[in-house]
Design an enzyme around this catalytic site. Structure first.
Site, PDB file in Angstrom:
ATOM      1  N   GLU A  79       0.829  -1.196   0.000  1.00  0.00           N
ATOM      2  CA  GLU A  79       0.000   0.000   0.000  1.00  0.00           C
ATOM      3  C   GLU A  79       0.871   1.256   0.000  1.00  0.00           C
ATOM      4  OE1 GLU A  79      -4.086  -1.597   1.903  1.00  0.00           O
ATOM      5  OE2 GLU A  79      -2.715  -0.756   3.349  1.00  0.00           O
ATOM      6  N   CYS A  92       3.495   8.500   1.278  1.00  0.00           N
ATOM      7  CA  CYS A  92       3.999   7.551   2.274  1.00  0.00           C
ATOM      8  C   CYS A  92       4.290   6.240   1.542  1.00  0.00           C
ATOM      9  CB  CYS A  92       2.931   7.380   3.357  1.00  0.00           C
ATOM     10  SG  CYS A  92       3.402   6.240   4.659  1.00  0.00           S
ATOM     11  N   CYS A  99       6.318  -6.880   7.296  1.00  0.00           N
ATOM     12  CA  CYS A  99       7.404  -6.385   8.145  1.00  0.00           C
ATOM     13  C   CYS A  99       7.774  -7.462   9.146  1.00  0.00           C
ATOM     14  CB  CYS A  99       6.952  -5.122   8.888  1.00  0.00           C
ATOM     15  SG  CYS A  99       8.296  -4.306   9.790  1.00  0.00           S
ATOM     16  N   CYS A 103       6.279  -4.955  15.941  1.00  0.00           N
ATOM     17  CA  CYS A 103       5.859  -3.953  16.921  1.00  0.00           C
ATOM     18  C   CYS A 103       4.413  -4.256  17.323  1.00  0.00           C
ATOM     19  CB  CYS A 103       5.980  -2.542  16.341  1.00  0.00           C
ATOM     20  SG  CYS A 103       7.673  -2.138  15.904  1.00  0.00           S
ATOM     21  N   CYS A 106       1.170  -2.382  15.749  1.00  0.00           N
ATOM     22  CA  CYS A 106       1.159  -2.102  14.305  1.00  0.00           C
ATOM     23  C   CYS A 106       0.527  -3.254  13.539  1.00  0.00           C
ATOM     24  CB  CYS A 106       2.586  -1.878  13.811  1.00  0.00           C
ATOM     25  SG  CYS A 106       2.669  -1.531  12.040  1.00  0.00           S
ATOM     26  N   GLY A 147       6.763  -1.945   6.213  1.00  0.00           N
ATOM     27  CA  GLY A 147       8.140  -2.429   6.237  1.00  0.00           C
ATOM     28  C   GLY A 147       9.091  -1.555   7.022  1.00  0.00           C
ATOM     29  N   GLU A 148      10.291  -2.112   7.259  1.00  0.00           N
ATOM     30  CA  GLU A 148      11.346  -1.390   7.960  1.00  0.00           C
ATOM     31  C   GLU A 148      12.401  -1.027   6.909  1.00  0.00           C
ATOM     32  OE1 GLU A 148      12.314   0.081  10.815  1.00  0.00           O
ATOM     33  OE2 GLU A 148      14.158   0.387   9.710  1.00  0.00           O
ATOM     34  N   SER A 179      11.977   6.655   8.022  1.00  0.00           N
ATOM     35  CA  SER A 179      11.555   6.361   9.393  1.00  0.00           C
ATOM     36  C   SER A 179      12.009   4.950   9.755  1.00  0.00           C
ATOM     37  CB  SER A 179      10.029   6.459   9.492  1.00  0.00           C
ATOM     38  OG  SER A 179       9.616   6.147  10.804  1.00  0.00           O
ATOM     39  N   SER A 201      10.999   5.774  15.333  1.00  0.00           N
ATOM     40  CA  SER A 201       9.803   5.359  16.070  1.00  0.00           C
ATOM     41  C   SER A 201      10.198   5.038  17.498  1.00  0.00           C
ATOM     42  CB  SER A 201       9.196   4.129  15.382  1.00  0.00           C
ATOM     43  OG  SER A 201       8.735   4.497  14.102  1.00  0.00           O
ATOM     44  N   LEU A 202       9.950   5.963  18.393  1.00  0.00           N
ATOM     45  CA  LEU A 202      10.428   5.838  19.776  1.00  0.00           C
ATOM     46  C   LEU A 202       9.384   5.122  20.645  1.00  0.00           C
ATOM     47  CD1 LEU A 202      12.855   6.641  21.500  1.00  0.00           C
ATOM     48  CD2 LEU A 202      11.682   8.789  22.024  1.00  0.00           C
ATOM     49  N   HIS A 203       8.240   5.734  20.832  1.00  0.00           N
ATOM     50  CA  HIS A 203       7.061   5.132  21.460  1.00  0.00           C
ATOM     51  C   HIS A 203       7.165   4.836  22.947  1.00  0.00           C
ATOM     52  CE1 HIS A 203       5.716   5.020  17.420  1.00  0.00           C
ATOM     53  NE2 HIS A 203       6.351   3.936  17.060  1.00  0.00           N
ATOM     54  N   ASN A 278      -3.965   4.352  16.035  1.00  0.00           N
ATOM     55  CA  ASN A 278      -5.037   3.960  15.120  1.00  0.00           C
ATOM     56  C   ASN A 278      -5.389   2.505  15.392  1.00  0.00           C
ATOM     57  OD1 ASN A 278      -5.247   6.415  13.524  1.00  0.00           O
ATOM     58  ND2 ASN A 278      -3.167   5.913  12.856  1.00  0.00           N
ATOM     59  N   CYS A 321      -1.458   5.687   9.920  1.00  0.00           N
ATOM     60  CA  CYS A 321      -0.237   5.030  10.419  1.00  0.00           C
ATOM     61  C   CYS A 321      -0.570   3.692  11.061  1.00  0.00           C
ATOM     62  CB  CYS A 321       0.442   5.888  11.487  1.00  0.00           C
ATOM     63  SG  CYS A 321       0.741   7.562  10.993  1.00  0.00           S
TER      64      CYS A 321
HETATM   65  N1  SAH Z   1       9.292   0.518  10.269  1.00  0.00           N
HETATM   66  C1  SAH Z   1       9.476   1.940  10.191  1.00  0.00           C
HETATM   67  C2  SAH Z   1       8.572   2.577   9.158  1.00  0.00           C
HETATM   68  C3  SAH Z   1       7.090   2.541   9.504  1.00  0.00           C
HETATM   69  S1  SAH Z   1       6.623   4.156   9.840  1.00  0.00           S
HETATM   70  C4  SAH Z   1       9.313   2.545  11.566  1.00  0.00           C
HETATM   71  O1  SAH Z   1       8.974   1.808  12.489  1.00  0.00           O
HETATM   72  O2  SAH Z   1       9.578   3.719  11.753  1.00  0.00           O
HETATM   73  C5  SAH Z   1       5.028   3.978  10.463  1.00  0.00           C
HETATM   74  C6  SAH Z   1       4.849   4.714  11.768  1.00  0.00           C
HETATM   75  O3  SAH Z   1       3.520   4.470  12.280  1.00  0.00           O
HETATM   76  C7  SAH Z   1       5.814   4.202  12.813  1.00  0.00           C
HETATM   77  O4  SAH Z   1       6.212   5.235  13.656  1.00  0.00           O
HETATM   78  C8  SAH Z   1       4.933   3.238  13.559  1.00  0.00           C
HETATM   79  O5  SAH Z   1       5.447   2.955  14.825  1.00  0.00           O
HETATM   80  C9  SAH Z   1       3.618   3.976  13.600  1.00  0.00           C
HETATM   81  N2  SAH Z   1       2.499   3.089  13.872  1.00  0.00           N
HETATM   82  C10 SAH Z   1       2.435   1.753  13.718  1.00  0.00           C
HETATM   83  N3  SAH Z   1       1.241   1.281  14.070  1.00  0.00           N
HETATM   84  C11 SAH Z   1       0.507   2.332  14.457  1.00  0.00           C
HETATM   85  C12 SAH Z   1      -0.834   2.480  14.900  1.00  0.00           C
HETATM   86  N4  SAH Z   1      -1.650   1.427  15.003  1.00  0.00           N
HETATM   87  N5  SAH Z   1      -1.270   3.726  15.204  1.00  0.00           N
HETATM   88  C13 SAH Z   1      -0.450   4.786  15.039  1.00  0.00           C
HETATM   89  N6  SAH Z   1       0.812   4.701  14.625  1.00  0.00           N
HETATM   90  C14 SAH Z   1       1.299   3.489  14.333  1.00  0.00           C
END
Ligand code: SAH
Length: 347
Positions: A79, A92, A99, A103, A106, A147-148, A179, A201-203, A278, A321
């Site tokens: 996508e 995007c 992937c 995580c 995701c 993907g990463e 990212s 992507s810190l989180h 999301n 996202c």
């Molecule tokens: N693998 C890379 C590229 C993906 S970027 C990375 O992790 O950075 C997509 C972004 O959306 C990342 O920051 C990911 O952590 C975030 N993301 C993943 N699932 C999500 C969700 N359900 N709601 C909001 N953000 C999410």
């Protein structure tokens, strides 16, 4: 491209001409590349092919966000999401089918990992978007789709350099963003070969929680990731690292955690992108209430860290996202016809 032509005994500059035809003019038929000699065009038709990803499903959100499901080869679908905004249009882009990072929050992760995308399949997403949106010139690309990107290093780097190349899309280094969830050795290597902008992507504000949410953290903990981020932007005072932080209700969204985040990012030129979670079926997480997100943001801002709450876009078409899964929702006649007509379906 120059090597390709040089290797066949032709002038290398034909590579530049062909790049321009494909990416600037959208021409995929060698016969129409009129500044190449007739014989060269005929030769190209027999030894080369310009193949673009096939649009299987085309969905437009109420907010103008556009999502394409693209068919690559048998059963592999990705996508790509186009996000129009005031003054900029962002694409995007996906880097892998699925992937492998797993995580927890995701939905791409739930789909599992299939394979890396080729350079052509990555840049092909840009090609498709530019052709589909003639009235919305592309201004930014974020490698934030499925993907990463750092796990598909060589192909992603080459595709990003095409995005930046004046013969192709001519985007500046501030407008192409990679990212990553934090594959540290690859991040260090990236700095040597590319000058794109960085998002991480810190989180979570500490290893204990990040180990759980972003399992790659067990391999490359914050003590390694943050110095690599700092090294990435060293020498360019205009640069900041964008940290993405998904807001999960009751998990990582307290004021205490916001203060911990402030301490963690002290001295690092950083910008925080707060992403309301999301939801997707079976995720087990809830979105932080808007007031909580705002309170969290205020703690960061109060300590001098620029924090922006990302507006969720394309939610109604699962284009937000973490919602990209490349699944096929459409079993309609039209979809089956497209598949039947695709030359690739025979494999
Ligand atoms: N693998 C890379 C590229 C993906 S970027 C990375 O992790 O950075 C997509 C972004 O959306 C990342 O920051 C990911 O952590 C975030 N993301 C993943 N699932 C999500 C969700 N359900 N709601 C909001 N953000 C999410």
């Amino acid at each position: 491209m120059e090597a390709f032509f040089g290797g066949r005994g032709h002038k290398p500059f034909h590579g530049r001409q062909v790049l321009k035809w494909i990416h600037k003019h959208g021409v995929t038929d060698f016969a129409a590349m009129t500044d190449l000699g007739k014989r060269l065009r005929t030769e190209l038709e027999t030894v080369a092919e310009v193949r673009t990803p096939e649009i299987v499903i085309d969905q437009q959100s109420r907010d103008g966000t556009h999502k394409w499901l693209l068919e690559l080869d048998c059963g592999n679908r990705i996508e790509t999401v186009f996000i129009p905004e005031e003054g900029r249009n962002t694409l995007c882009v996906s880097s892998q089918v699925g992937c492998a990072l797993d995580c927890r929050f995701c939905s791409t992760a739930q789909q599992g990992f299939n394979r890396n995308l080729s350079v052509a399949e990555i840049i092909g997403q840009v090609w498709v978007a530019v052709r589909q949106k003639p009235d919305h010139p592309l201004t930014n690309v974020v490698m934030m789709g499925m993907g990463e990107p750092l796990a598909n290093f060589d192909n992603v780097v080459r595709a990003m350099s095409l995005m930046q190349d004046d013969l192709a899309y001519g985007l500046s280094k501030y407008r192409v963003t990679l990212s990553t969830a934090g594959i540290v050795p690859a991040l260090r290597r990236l700095r040597e070969v590319s000058d794109v902008s960085l998002a991480v992507s810190l989180h979570a504000p500490n290893d204990a929680l990040r180990d759980e949410l972003v399992p790659i953290n067990r391999k490359y903990p914050l003590g390694e990731l943050l110095p690599a981020c700092r090294a990435f932007i060293a020498g360019d005072r205009r640069r900041k690292v964008t940290f993405e932080y998904v807001m999960l209700d009751g998990v990582n969204d307290s004021d205490t955690q916001a203060r911990e985040l402030v301490r963690l990012l002290r001295d690092l030129p950083a910008k925080l992108n707060l992403i309301p979670f999301n939801p997707f079926p079976g995720s087990g997480y809830r979105t932080s209430p808007p007031e909580r997100v705002e309170a969290f943001r205020q703690v960061l801002m109060g300590s001098g860290i620029l924090a922006v709450t990302r507006k969720t876009r394309g939610e109604d078409i699962d284009a937000a996202c973490g919602q990209l899964v490349g699944r096929v929702q459409d079993r309609s006649r039209r979809h089956l016809r497209i598949l039947a007509e695709s030359r690739l379906v025979a494999c």
